[in-house]
Design an enzyme around this catalytic site. Structure first.
Site, mmCIF file in Angstrom:
data_model
loop_
_atom_site.group_PDB
_atom_site.id
_atom_site.type_symbol
_atom_site.label_atom_id
_atom_site.label_comp_id
_atom_site.label_asym_id
_atom_site.label_seq_id
_atom_site.Cartn_x
_atom_site.Cartn_y
_atom_site.Cartn_z
ATOM 1 C CB ALA A 166 54.506 0.110 -10.003
ATOM 2 C CB CYS A 167 55.060 1.525 -15.532
ATOM 3 S SG CYS A 167 56.738 1.153 -16.089
ATOM 4 C CG ASP A 168 52.011 -2.522 -18.476
ATOM 5 O OD1 ASP A 168 51.521 -3.245 -17.599
ATOM 6 O OD2 ASP A 168 51.340 -1.945 -19.332
#
Length: 593
Positions: free
Chosen positions: A390-392
């Site tokens: 998960a990232c931006d």
């Protein structure tokens, strides 16, 4: 005061992430529009009046509606998406310019309004009226917001867009656009790259592209030259693991377009910020001097994507800007590296990277890395059945990190789903392992508090992947033994273990109609007996795998539902209005509570 500054920085980062999260999933549509424009308009490669007629409707209606739909879904799933799109239509028709900014406002507003309606009235709807209320509430809320958008928001955003356009034009005419890179390059490395490019530059660039056929704004953040120059300098003059890994990073950054790969190289030597700033400014100056521009946003920032969206009259200008940015960035980085006479071991480099990471976290109000709890040993990997990076934006280095771990798992014989996602689209699932960067951990855990977490400093090169694979491999035998006891999937209520059930989900094809009515009936029965159990209805394809969930579905749908949620318990019915089964469930729950 310092605490207040940290809070402001965190809010700015969150706002930027929200803006980019509305645009990033729809970049394919922007690229499609750019390709159609590049090929079929009168001065394109293959002029075609009929096919070129698609460009105006796409930029006026399709792209803003997609942004509004995505913005609504971020707030309240499908219902929020529909209302967000309806609300966006109001600002589209009520203005004379493409409503990207208006869509970014109305989409989330529509999702928020319908979410608040559901929170207030969902438990007050009489059985059998769920579909009627849901459909009419969406329609009427969307109707009201569309009118507000038409008469109020549309004209305001039109005026704001015109002011912003005039401001950009003034900066360009004054020759000051290169100064923007003083902000853009450091902000990229602090992981605001997607927010800047897709939240700010892409909407403004699209406005320019409509009028001029291209925009220089699409090149400001996407230019791969500054990062390439830094990586070339490390390849030739670096030391230790930085020198050894830089050549591979060049291919990933320049051809693959994953700019995040060079961020750690800059952060380990803060003077390298001067190199990327100088490279960015010189590249933008060259773009401006030679009148460069792209048809549409290039994402990822690969040289291939950039050249693919370059108009015929801008190839020389675009290539020149990239080359100049690379040379200037390389020369500045070379001076910095050759002036550094310290002997730094790989361990020292790692320690410096950790210190920089901690400093960056503190600047965002996230606390230090040492306080983070996402250790591999703390995660309960035995119950994990999928891994999410998960990232931006849910792209870039997180996708590559997912690929690295997926390959390691395949080599170890572990059959498990490994995917990547934006933080905004995370689902709360106790059987999911979420891998995210240290500075994003707090935001991710708010979205999925029940999940297991492991945090890393760099998605591309983390020793924790090896630890995860080793632990999963060692625990596979025990996990399979535990799972050998079959999950209860019978329609016999007497065999269910209802004491551990926290959610009851009615699942059918659409998640509406009779399943909603059945859910309402059971919810009312539970309320009358003071049993606090969440009861919802949902489409089968949106089921989450949760051992604390009881799924009620029809017999012919059981196989599909069981595939989506193998850890859950099941009750199958012939008819969702079979109240005798629900009475038995309530009675059994009362006894087991």
């Amino acid at each position: 005061m310092a605490q207040g500054n940290k809070g402001i920085k965190a809010k700015v980062q969150q706002l930027g992430s929200s803006l980019s999260s509305m645009v990033m999933p729809n970049i394919g549509a922007f690229i499609a529009w750019g390709v159609i424009t590049a090929l079929f308009i009168p001065d394109g490669f293959l002029p075609n009046e009929q096919l070129a007629s698609m460009t105006d409707p796409m930029i006026t209606y399709l792209l803003p509606l997609l942004i509004g739909y995505t913005g609504g879904s971020m707030i309240h799933d499908q219902r929020g998406a529909v209302v967000g799109a309806i609300a966006t239509m109001g600002v589209i028709v009520g203005s004379d310019v493409p409503m990207f900014i208006g869509a970014m406002m109305m989409g989330p507003l529509g999702g928020w309004c319908v979410k608040k309606f559901d929170e207030k009235f969902s438990d007050k709807i009489r059985a059998g009226f769920e579909m009627l209320v849901n459909n009419f509430s969406s329609g009427l809320i969307g109707f009201a917001l569309a009118i507000i958008g038409y008469y109020a928001i549309g004209p305001i955003v039109t005026t704001l867009t015109e002011w912003l356009g005039l401001g950009v034009a003034t900066i360009v005419q004054a020759g000051l656009l290169p100064l923007a890179n003083i902000f853009i390059e450091p902000a990229k490395i602090l992981f605001l790259n997607n927010a800047i490019n897709h939240g700010i530059l892409t909407p403004l660039g699209a406005e320019q592209s409509i009028e001029a056929g291209k925009s220089i704004l699409f090149l400001l953040e996407a230019n791969p030259g500054p990062g390439l120059g830094v990586l070339l300098a490390f390849t030739m003059f670096g030391k230790g693991s930085a020198k050894a890994s830089a050549p591979g990073a060049i291919l990933i950054q320049f051809v693959g377009g994953i700019h995040e790969i060079y961020f750690p190289y800059v952060m380990m030597k803060p003077l390298m910020f001067l190199a990327v700033i100088a490279g960015g400014m010189s590249g933008t100056f060259t773009f401006q001097l030679l009148d460069a521009g792209l048809r549409s946003a290039a994402s990822p920032g690969s040289i291939l994507a950039i050249l693919g969206l370059t108009p015929p009259n801008s190839y020389v200008a675009v290539i020149a800007g990239v080359v100049v940015a690379t040379i200037v960035s390389f020369l500045v980085a070379m001076v910095i590296l050759k002036s550094d006479h310290s002997e730094i071991s790989d361990e020292d480099l790692a320690a410096q990277q950790e210190a920089v990471q901690s400093a960056k976290q503190e600047s965002k109000g996230q606390g230090s890395a040492a306080a983070d709890t996402g250790d591999v040993q703390d995660a309960e990997l035995r119950k994990v059945n999928r891994v999410v990076f998960a990232c931006d934006a849910g792209m870039g280095s997180s996708a590559m990190g997912a690929s690295v771990l997926r390959k390691k798992m395949q080599e170890a014989g572990i059959d498990m789903s490994v995917t990547n996602s934006s933080i905004g689209k995370l689902q709360d699932d106790a059987n999911t392992l979420i891998i995210t960067q240290n500075e994003l951990h707090d935001r991710a855990i708010k979205k999925a508090p029940s999940a297991e977490f492991v945090t890393v400093e760099n998605f591309m090169d983390s020793p924790r992947y090896g630890e995860i694979v080793e632990r999963m491999k060692n625990e596979t035998t025990q996990a399979e033994s535990d799972e050998a006891t079959p999950t209860d999937t019978t329609d016999d209520v007497e065999e269910l273990k209802l004491a551990k059930v926290e959610h009851i989900v009615f699942a059918c094809d659409a998640g509406m109609g009779s399943s909603a009515m059945g859910a309402s009936v059971l919810r009312n029965m539970l309320k009358k007996t003071d049993l606090d159990v969440d009861v919802t209805n949902i489409a089968i394809n949106r089921l989450d795998d949760d051992a604390q969930t009881l799924v009620v579905t029809q017999k012919e749908l059981y196989d599909r539902a069981e595939q989506k949620a193998p850890s859950a318990q099941f009750v199958t019915v012939d008819n969702f209005m079979d109240t005798e089964v629900y009475e038995e469930i309530v009675e059994r729950m009362k006894k087991q509570q």
